[in-house]
Scaffold this motif. Structure first.
Motif, PDB file in Angstrom:
ATOM      1  N   ASP A 231       1.078  -1.544   0.097  1.00 59.43           N
ATOM      2  CA  ASP A 231      -0.097  -0.310  -0.057  1.00 59.43           C
ATOM      3  C   ASP A 231       0.525   1.258  -0.087  1.00 59.43           C
ATOM      4  O   ASP A 231       0.155   2.404   0.281  1.00 59.43           O
ATOM      5  N   ALA A 232       2.043   1.412  -0.536  1.00 59.31           N
ATOM      6  CA  ALA A 232       2.717   2.461  -0.387  1.00 59.31           C
ATOM      7  C   ALA A 232       3.713   2.216  -1.668  1.00 59.31           C
ATOM      8  O   ALA A 232       4.532   1.358  -1.622  1.00 59.31           O
ATOM      9  N   PRO A 233       3.573   3.613  -2.702  1.00 53.66           N
ATOM     10  CA  PRO A 233       4.384   2.732  -4.052  1.00 53.66           C
ATOM     11  C   PRO A 233       5.448   2.482  -4.097  1.00 53.66           C
ATOM     12  O   PRO A 233       6.616   2.535  -4.111  1.00 53.66           O
ATOM     13  N   SER A 234       6.204   3.534  -3.441  1.00 53.62           N
ATOM     14  CA  SER A 234       7.714   4.257  -3.149  1.00 53.62           C
ATOM     15  C   SER A 234       8.538   2.945  -2.255  1.00 53.62           C
ATOM     16  O   SER A 234       9.237   2.190  -2.450  1.00 53.62           O
ATOM     17  N   ASP A 235       7.834   2.402  -0.779  1.00 51.94           N
ATOM     18  CA  ASP A 235       7.638   1.453  -0.510  1.00 51.94           C
ATOM     19  C   ASP A 235       8.139  -0.135  -1.159  1.00 51.94           C
ATOM     20  O   ASP A 235       9.623  -0.993  -1.786  1.00 51.94           O
ATOM     21  N   TYR A 236       7.208  -0.495  -2.757  1.00 50.35           N
ATOM     22  CA  TYR A 236       7.632  -1.504  -3.353  1.00 50.35           C
ATOM     23  C   TYR A 236       8.353  -0.567  -4.127  1.00 50.35           C
ATOM     24  O   TYR A 236       9.146  -2.261  -4.749  1.00 50.35           O
ATOM     25  N   ALA A 237       8.301   0.340  -4.458  1.00 52.15           N
ATOM     26  CA  ALA A 237       9.291   0.056  -5.242  1.00 52.15           C
ATOM     27  C   ALA A 237      11.092   0.104  -5.229  1.00 52.15           C
ATOM     28  O   ALA A 237      11.784  -0.745  -6.391  1.00 52.15           O
ATOM     29  N   ALA A 238      11.069   1.015  -3.556  1.00 52.69           N
ATOM     30  CA  ALA A 238      12.398   0.663  -3.386  1.00 52.69           C
ATOM     31  C   ALA A 238      13.101  -1.734  -3.310  1.00 52.69           C
ATOM     32  O   ALA A 238      14.031  -1.736  -3.894  1.00 52.69           O
ATOM     33  N   LEU A 239      11.651  -1.842  -3.038  1.00 56.92           N
ATOM     34  CA  LEU A 239      11.916  -3.410  -2.784  1.00 56.92           C
ATOM     35  C   LEU A 239      12.349  -4.277  -3.559  1.00 56.92           C
ATOM     36  O   LEU A 239      12.971  -4.921  -3.741  1.00 56.92           O
ATOM     37  N   LYS A 240      11.678  -3.093  -5.221  1.00 59.99           N
ATOM     38  CA  LYS A 240      11.468  -4.171  -6.197  1.00 59.99           C
ATOM     39  C   LYS A 240      13.028  -3.894  -6.572  1.00 59.99           C
ATOM     40  O   LYS A 240      13.761  -5.234  -7.157  1.00 59.99           O
ATOM     41  N   ASP A 241      13.782  -3.110  -6.794  1.00 60.76           N
ATOM     42  CA  ASP A 241      15.004  -2.185  -6.456  1.00 60.76           C
ATOM     43  C   ASP A 241      15.933  -3.575  -5.825  1.00 60.76           C
ATOM     44  O   ASP A 241      16.815  -3.761  -6.437  1.00 60.76           O
ATOM     45  N   LYS A 289       9.060   2.102 -13.230  1.00 55.30           N
ATOM     46  CA  LYS A 289      10.856   1.112 -13.211  1.00 55.30           C
ATOM     47  C   LYS A 289      11.941   1.295 -12.305  1.00 55.30           C
ATOM     48  O   LYS A 289      12.813   0.893 -11.915  1.00 55.30           O
ATOM     49  N   SER A 290      11.928   2.273 -11.124  1.00 53.19           N
ATOM     50  CA  SER A 290      12.585   2.692 -10.316  1.00 53.19           C
ATOM     51  C   SER A 290      11.683   3.335  -8.786  1.00 53.19           C
ATOM     52  O   SER A 290      10.670   4.296  -9.539  1.00 53.19           O
ATOM     53  N   GLN A 291      12.617   3.038  -7.414  1.00 49.58           N
ATOM     54  CA  GLN A 291      12.375   3.939  -6.702  1.00 49.58           C
ATOM     55  C   GLN A 291      12.703   6.060  -7.003  1.00 49.58           C
ATOM     56  O   GLN A 291      12.340   6.484  -6.715  1.00 49.58           O
ATOM     57  N   GLN A 292      13.679   6.402  -8.439  1.00 53.57           N
ATOM     58  CA  GLN A 292      13.811   7.214  -8.961  1.00 53.57           C
ATOM     59  C   GLN A 292      12.935   7.748  -9.396  1.00 53.57           C
ATOM     60  O   GLN A 292      13.193   8.681  -9.880  1.00 53.57           O
ATOM     61  N   ASP A 293      11.884   6.999  -9.950  1.00 50.84           N
ATOM     62  CA  ASP A 293      10.627   7.774 -10.756  1.00 50.84           C
ATOM     63  C   ASP A 293       9.497   8.656  -9.864  1.00 50.84           C
ATOM     64  O   ASP A 293       8.465   7.658  -8.824  1.00 50.84           O
ATOM     65  N   THR A 294      10.225   9.657  -9.344  1.00 49.93           N
ATOM     66  CA  THR A 294       9.410  10.346  -7.824  1.00 49.93           C
ATOM     67  C   THR A 294       8.037  10.905  -7.676  1.00 49.93           C
ATOM     68  O   THR A 294       7.248  10.949  -7.362  1.00 49.93           O
ATOM     69  N   ASN A 295       8.620  11.480  -9.053  1.00 49.87           N
ATOM     70  CA  ASN A 295       6.443  11.902  -9.518  1.00 49.87           C
ATOM     71  C   ASN A 295       5.751  11.040  -9.688  1.00 49.87           C
ATOM     72  O   ASN A 295       4.591  11.582  -8.887  1.00 49.87           O
ATOM     73  N   LYS A 296       6.108  10.362 -10.566  1.00 53.04           N
ATOM     74  CA  LYS A 296       4.712   9.156 -10.659  1.00 53.04           C
ATOM     75  C   LYS A 296       4.321   8.486  -9.411  1.00 53.04           C
ATOM     76  O   LYS A 296       3.307   8.364  -8.984  1.00 53.04           O
ATOM     77  N   LEU A 297       5.490   8.137  -8.822  1.00 55.41           N
ATOM     78  CA  LEU A 297       4.874   7.481  -7.508  1.00 55.41           C
ATOM     79  C   LEU A 297       4.063   8.685  -6.157  1.00 55.41           C
ATOM     80  O   LEU A 297       4.003   7.605  -6.014  1.00 55.41           O
ATOM     81  N   GLU A 298       5.168   9.748  -6.427  1.00 55.77           N
ATOM     82  CA  GLU A 298       3.770  10.588  -5.625  1.00 55.77           C
ATOM     83  C   GLU A 298       2.797  10.141  -6.250  1.00 55.77           C
ATOM     84  O   GLU A 298       1.505  10.259  -5.574  1.00 55.77           O
ATOM     85  N   GLU A 299       2.474  10.718  -7.423  1.00 51.82           N
ATOM     86  CA  GLU A 299       1.206  10.384  -7.743  1.00 51.82           C
ATOM     87  C   GLU A 299       0.415   9.653  -7.562  1.00 51.82           C
ATOM     88  O   GLU A 299      -1.181   9.282  -7.491  1.00 51.82           O
ATOM     89  N   ILE A 300       0.481   8.088  -7.369  1.00 48.22           N
ATOM     90  CA  ILE A 300       0.185   7.226  -7.322  1.00 48.22           C
ATOM     91  C   ILE A 300       0.096   6.932  -5.897  1.00 48.22           C
ATOM     92  O   ILE A 300      -0.710   6.712  -5.538  1.00 48.22           O
ATOM     93  N   LYS A 301       0.336   7.391  -4.369  1.00 52.86           N
ATOM     94  CA  LYS A 301       0.440   7.672  -3.466  1.00 52.86           C
ATOM     95  C   LYS A 301      -0.597   8.407  -3.087  1.00 52.86           C
ATOM     96  O   LYS A 301      -1.333   7.527  -2.425  1.00 52.86           O
ATOM     97  N   LEU A 302      -1.098   9.064  -3.899  1.00 52.75           N
ATOM     98  CA  LEU A 302      -1.769  10.214  -3.312  1.00 52.75           C
ATOM     99  C   LEU A 302      -3.515   9.583  -3.931  1.00 52.75           C
ATOM    100  O   LEU A 302      -4.181   9.188  -2.943  1.00 52.75           O
ATOM    101  N   LEU A 303      -2.920   8.900  -4.907  1.00 49.34           N
ATOM    102  CA  LEU A 303      -4.597   8.106  -5.044  1.00 49.34           C
ATOM    103  C   LEU A 303      -4.168   7.069  -4.175  1.00 49.34           C
ATOM    104  O   LEU A 303      -5.539   6.250  -3.992  1.00 49.34           O
ATOM    105  N   VAL A 304      -3.226   6.291  -3.784  1.00 50.20           N
ATOM    106  CA  VAL A 304      -3.823   4.828  -2.633  1.00 50.20           C
ATOM    107  C   VAL A 304      -3.759   5.487  -1.807  1.00 50.20           C
ATOM    108  O   VAL A 304      -5.023   4.870  -0.980  1.00 50.20           O
ATOM    109  N   TYR A 305      -3.661   6.432  -1.073  1.00 49.89           N
ATOM    110  CA  TYR A 305      -3.692   6.891   0.515  1.00 49.89           C
ATOM    111  C   TYR A 305      -5.501   7.609   0.620  1.00 49.89           C
ATOM    112  O   TYR A 305      -6.209   7.278   1.527  1.00 49.89           O
ATOM    113  N   LYS A 306      -6.235   8.032  -0.790  1.00 46.00           N
ATOM    114  CA  LYS A 306      -6.974   8.731  -0.463  1.00 46.00           C
ATOM    115  C   LYS A 306      -7.641   7.886  -0.776  1.00 46.00           C
ATOM    116  O   LYS A 306      -8.651   7.462   0.340  1.00 46.00           O
TER     117      LYS A 306
END
Length: 958
Positions: A231-241, A289-306
């Motif tokens: 439920d946290a996009p940045s966490d998933y991207a970092a774990l995947k990396d 692609k990775s945890q460096q896609d910060t803008n996209k990850l932030e957009e997804i986070k807002l959706l998931v949290y909302k």
């Protein structure tokens, strides 16, 4: 004593109309206002709107007291934000640590702490305690600076590892032995924590490991981040990396066993995404692609949290089956009760005091105003009555002039909560029942508008009341006197035998208050929606309960910041003007004109120097026009006439009606740019056209009406110019322009408006077309061989014309009008779909409606979509839509989308060809008008003609 007189002088130069008798200062240096505030707070206490308590408060350690909004240099409106501080226990037996590569290679900086026999925790600040069931690891910033501190809380002595930012806040929240102080046991980098095993509360895994995350902010939270990849996009991207890249694992001293076995744990179902691992599914969908896609990850986070909070349902744990919005608080209470977490606070964003120190959140003994929801479990309870009343007034009784402001007030009323209204020292009024506290500057300025009404009776012509020579003694202003003035209490019940106040004076003050109240309009900055303006509503509701229409503010107009020529005003950049500077450079009226033009919404207003300079020229030009007109009005019979109105007179007279009506509407709605648009720019354009094109001279009565209308409409914006001109033409015996009645007008005749606009546009186009065709004829003449037949033909200037007028909108245009009408908001005069061209293509019945989704191989791993090929009709639709939206809709509003022109265009133009071809050197007897449906109409003209845009061809005939 210093700034108020300077400000007053500058505003006088600006031409501001102010009753300066009502000026006053709002500190205890003014004993009269001081007594007014004491009365207000006694009323609040008696109404049970204020209470004493110990609560988390934005606090300045430097001043050792709470830091309210107006005590801050940055961070206004920021409130304490509550986190759950998750305690991740460090496993540090020799067996636990022997498999940690970084420690084996570089040593253990925490080693000395093991001998203290205290549990060591990495503490992670989270806003989502309900997600701890999904932990797969913990994150730190490799280059982040961390500290281990001693914590003594609730009879527990433990060691916490966190950022110094978090430690500083904890020290003021009773985590440490001495308030405001923390003992650093050791300092270390995130590298020193990588690969360490932890025991995570509520996790399904027995142990999790510390992994790197490069996006952690050390000044937000604790610098430690729990990882919940479901439920946290940045966490998933970092774990995947970490899982996909062995080089990544080697770089950060991670073994396969620390990463590879850990799979995503499904903990929450979100119906919106039909998913039990929403972060994972959305990351895959958006091709992260990775945890460096910060803008996209932030957009997804807002959706998931909302949607997670509003729709999510727990799948695991003691609260499985409950909504996330309910389970969140239950999970927090359970973790705290079990000793697995703490409640932790910090400011929502960085807050700096005016002395330049960074603020924290501290538990403070304070007096609080009970704003907001006091009983969240029972929305209809009496404790929430105050909030409900104010919210209802905002929704149904308060005019905000634009929807965005209204939405901001509605949002504020839902989150603004108990407000710390006192401090221990500083300027202001002391609490009347506890003189050790001073009322802070936002809380003592919520109903001062009521004091404006009586200030002339009390201030003695001075901003501080000049108590030494004032016949009224401040101590005689008792709560009972203010009750009589403001709340209608019985004046005869007052004992005035030893008072400097008389019954007549009190009744006069009451009459003055009742004359001016309620406050019809308050103009302020948009940043004050979130505190002062909303608090003002609360306080009016408390002092005058159940009197929203009679006593509460009726409208608020809020504006943005001020820009200068599109840039933020800055002294260092050289683009900075005070009011006095602007007045001395441009004059008061041109300055006011540029400010009126600067913008009326919550967007930042832009003061444009070009507009100010143009205003100087425009006002001077108008003044010269009036002077010349009145010099010739009575004697010049060649250029001025009387009698019945001709067609052009009627069109211009209707334009005056429209200007009066639209300008009045713009003033009422606080749209000053529209005031200038309708009441100056369009009106002047119409007047210029009328005077230049009317046949047989200007009508005397009509030109005089125009001048008077222009002066009155422009008077609130440019009073000095309008008064000077008014005095010249009407004389002082007829009073001032500012006192003139608003011009009388008839309802606008829309058909005449459309005809006048069309006439101006078409005659301008025809003049340009004539010039272009004559230029082309001359060019060909110069190239033609002298004596040739071609040269002979080209020597004759064009003296005839053919005009083709469209019968109706074409089918593709009508479709556009219908589509635009569906997405038109009449209240805002705007489209509800920003990308309206895409909307038109998606809904068009002409050509391919959807974009071709086939991919073209570009030689790389991906592909790109083919650019959609538009049909001729679609291209024409987009051009037509842009024309209607940008050129027509601003003025014609909803009438833009009528599928038939409101008048017979062919009949109007053919009957008024003298006006249409004004300034064009053709013989009107040799002008022929055709309807588009006329078989005799030239084909080339028929193809190009459009409704409101006829085509013309010039030529020569004998």
């Amino acid at each position: 004593s210093h700034f108020p007189p300077i400000g007053k002088q500058h505003l006088k130069e600006f031409g501001l109309k102010v009753d300066w008798r009502r000026s006053f200062i709002t500190t205890d240096a003014n004993p009269y206002y001081n007594k007014f505030i004491e009365w207000q707070f006694l009323k609040l206490r008696d109404a049970h709107k204020i209470e004493f308590g110990n609560r988390p408060t934005i606090f300045s350690p430097a001043e050792n007291q709470p830091c309210a909004d107006h005590d801050r240099s940055s961070g206004e409106t920021m409130k304490p934000q509550q986190y759950t501080l998750i305690k991740l226990e460090l496993l540090h037996s020799s067996r636990d640590l022997e498999s940690v590569p970084f420690i084996q290679r570089n040593g253990d900086k925490l080693g000395a702490l093991y001998a203290l026999n205290k549990k060591i925790y990495l503490v992670a600040a989270t806003l989502r305690p309900e997600t701890m069931y999904g932990q797969t690891n913990c994150f730190v910033l490799p280059r982040g600076e961390y500290i281990a501190i001693e914590v003594d809380k609730d009879e527990r002595s433990e060691i916490y590892v966190c950022s110094e930012h978090a430690a500083r806040n904890m020290a003021w929240q009773e985590f440490t032995r001495t308030l405001g102080e923390y003992k650093v046991l050791c300092r270390l980098e995130g590298w020193d924590l990588l690969g360490r095993p932890l025991k995570a509360p509520n996790a399904v895994y027995d142990r999790v490991y510390v992994l790197p995350l490069t996006t952690i902010k050390m000044d937000k939270g604790s610098g430690i981040v729990t990882s919940v990849p479901s439920d946290a996009p940045s966490d998933y991207a970092a774990l995947k990396d970490a899982k996909n890249d062995k080089n990544f694992r080697d770089k950060y001293y991670l073994t396969d066993a620390m990463v590879l076995p850990y799979e995503v744990v499904k903990i929450i179902r979100i119906a919106e995404f039909n998913s039990e691992q929403s972060a994972v599914d959305l990351c895959e969908k958006h091709k992260i692609k990775s945890q460096q896609d910060t803008n996209k990850l932030e957009e997804i986070k807002l959706l998931v949290y909302k949607y997670g909070f509003s729709q999510g349902v727990m799948l695991v744990g003691d609260f499985a089956g409950e909504k996330v919005s309910v389970a969140k608080e239950k999970c927090q209470r359970q973790l705290v009760r079990q000793g697995l977490a703490d409640v932790y606070w910090e400011p929502e964003e960085t807050v700096m005091s005016r002395t330049g120190y960074k603020c924290v959140v501290a538990y403070c003994d304070q007096w609080f105003l009970k704003y907001g929801i006091q009983n969240p479990d029972e929305a209809d309870s009496k404790e929430n009555e105050w909030q409900r009343a104010v919210k209802q007034h905002i929704a149904n009784g308060l005019e905000c002039y634009n929807a965005q402001s209204k939405d901001s007030f509605m949002a504020t009323i839902d989150w603004l909560h108990s407000w710390a209204c006192s401090r221990e020292f500083g300027l202001g009024t002391k609490l009347p029942w506890d003189k050790s506290w001073v009322i802070e500057s936002l809380s003592d300025s919520t109903i001062y508008m009521a004091y404006y009404t009586i200030a002339p009776f009390l201030q003695n012509g001075s901003m501080d009341g000049d108590a030494s020579s004032n016949s009224v003694k401040a101590d005689d202003l008792t709560p009972q006197v203010f009750d009589a003035v403001f709340c209608g209490a019985d004046v005869d019940a007052l004992d005035l035998s030893k008072s400097t106040l008389s019954k007549d004076l009190i009744l006069n003050m009451r009459r003055e208050f009742e004359y001016w109240y309620p406050m019809d309009l308050r103009v302020s900055g948009k940043d004050l929606i979130f505190n002062h303006l909303t608090m003002s509503l609360y306080n009016h509701a408390a002092i005058w309960p159940q009197q929203s229409a009679e006593r509460w503010p009726q409208s608020y107009f809020t504006n943005g910041w001020a820009l200068m020529d599109g840039d933020k005003m800055s002294k260092s950049e050289g683009n900075f003007l005070t009011i006095q500077d602007a007045v001395r450079v441009y004059g008061a009226d041109a300055t006011r004109f540029a400010l009126a033009n600067a913008g009326d919404t919550l967007e930042d207003a832009n003061f444009e120097t070009d507009v100010a300079n143009a205003a100087i020229l425009g006002l001077t030009r108008f003044e010269k026009l009036v002077e010349e007109t009145y010099a010739l009005l009575k004697t010049d019979t060649a250029n001025y006439r009387d009698g019945d109105f001709n067609e052009m007179d009627k069109l211009f007279d209707n334009a005056l009606n429209r200007a009066i009506n639209e300008t009045a509407s713009a003033f009422e709605c606080m749209r000053f740019r529209d005031v200038l648009r309708f009441g100056y720019h369009i009106l002047r354009r119409n007047a210029d056209y009328y005077m230049a094109h009317v046949n047989n001279g200007v009508h005397r009565e009509l030109i005089q009406r125009y001048i008077d209308v222009q002066l009155v409409l422009l008077s609130p914006v440019c009073p000095h110019t309008t008064e000077a001109i008014w005095g010249q033409i009407h004389g002082q015996l007829n009073g001032f322009c500012v006192n003139a009645k608003w011009p009388q007008s008839q309802a606008e005749d829309l058909i005449r408006t459309l005809q006048f606009e069309s006439l101006q546009q078409i005659s301008h186009q025809f003049r340009d077309a004539y010039k272009n065709e004559e230029r082309d004829r001359n060019r060909k003449l110069n190239k033609a061989k002298k004596g040739s037949e071609t040269h002979a033909k080209l020597q004759n200037k064009h003296n005839a014309a053919m005009v083709c007028v469209a019968d109706d909108y074409k089918p593709e245009q009508k479709e556009v009008l219908r589509m635009l009408a569906r997405i038109y908001d009449a209240d805002k005069n705007a489209l509800t779909v920003e990308k309206y061209k895409e909307y038109i293509l998606e809904n068009s019945s002409f050509g391919a409606a959807k974009q071709d989704s086939q991919k073209v191989n570009t030689g790389g791993g991906g592909g790109k979509k083919k650019k959609q090929k538009l049909s001729k009709e679609q291209q024409a639709q987009l051009q037509f839509a842009a024309y209607m939206v940008n050129e027509i809709m601003p003025d014609r509003k909803k009438e833009t989308f009528n599928e038939r022109l409101a008048y017979d265009e062919f009949d109007f133009l053919s009957k008024n060809k003298e006006l249409v071809f004004h300034g064009v050197n053709v013989d009107l007897k040799k002008v022929t008008f055709y309807k588009e449906s006329d078989n005799n109409a030239p084909e080339l003209l028929r193809q190009r003609t459009k409704v409101g845009d006829p085509t013309v061809k010039f030529f020569y005939v004998e």
